[in-house]
Design an enzyme around this catalytic site. Structure first.
Site, short mmCIF file in Angstrom:
data_model
loop_
_atom_site.label_atom_id
_atom_site.label_comp_id
_atom_site.label_asym_id
_atom_site.label_seq_id
_atom_site.Cartn_x
_atom_site.Cartn_y
_atom_site.Cartn_z
CG PHE A 7 -1.71 -1.26 1.42
CD1 PHE A 7 -2.87 -1.52 0.69
CD2 PHE A 7 -1.28 -2.21 2.33
CE1 PHE A 7 -3.58 -2.69 0.89
CE2 PHE A 7 -1.99 -3.39 2.54
CZ PHE A 7 -3.14 -3.64 1.81
CG ASN A 12 4.95 10.17 0.25
OD1 ASN A 12 5.44 10.58 -0.79
ND2 ASN A 12 3.75 10.55 0.67
CD GLU A 28 -1.39 2.10 -3.58
OE1 GLU A 28 -2.61 1.82 -3.63
OE2 GLU A 28 -0.80 2.29 -2.51
CG ASP A 76 0.30 3.96 5.03
OD1 ASP A 76 -0.73 4.03 5.73
OD2 ASP A 76 0.86 4.95 4.55
CB CYS A 102 -6.09 6.20 8.73
SG CYS A 102 -6.91 5.19 7.48
#
Length: 144
Positions: A7, A12, A28, A76, A102
């Site tokens: 992911f 980054n 991704e 992530d 998150c």
């Protein structure tokens, strides 16, 4: 150090880890994100990271990058979590996993999966990325 970044988005984390000397493979689902991640590596003069397009909610275990051995895994995932990815990689999980989340509920669920595979939570950090909202980012380090 060989790191798998699932992911990875625009790369980054991958680019930062590669700049630190790690050999990184980022994955991704979106082709445009993979292209931008690849471009980020080129712009930073890095040749020790590569990016791949693949859906991570299905069976990707046949992919060459999924068959490789890694020293660490960075997860992530989106709000739905990384349950499918952890399940697919269950027999190939490296000894260290950093999980950026998150969503506290899916992090807790996936932590249970990792615990069942012999991992323990060794560090946990929480960041308020968006003040005056309920959005909180968590980073959990799991080690075997």
């Amino acid at each position: 150090m060989r790191i798998l970044d699932l992911f990875c988005g625009l790369g980054n984390f991958s680019v930062a880890m590669a700049a630190g000397g790690a050999c990184v493979k980022g994955v991704e689902v979106g082709e445009s994100a993979v292209a931008r991640a690849t471009n980020n590596a080129v712009l930073n003069g890095l040749n020790n990271c590569a990016f791949y397009q693949a859906g991570l909610s299905g069976d990707f275990g046949h992919k060459d990058w999924a068959k490789a051995t890694y020293d660490a895994l960075l997860l992530d995932p989106p709000r739905a979590g990384a349950q499918e990815a952890v399940t697919v990689l269950k027999n190939k999980l490296p000894p260290r996993i950093l999980y950026v989340s998150c969503n506290r509920a899916t992090l807790a669920r996936d932590a249970g999966l990792l615990k069942a595979e012999g991992f323990r939570l060794s560090r946990l950090g929480v960041m308020d990325m968006f003040p005056q909202t309920t959005h909180i980012e968590s980073m959990a380090l799991f080690e075997r």
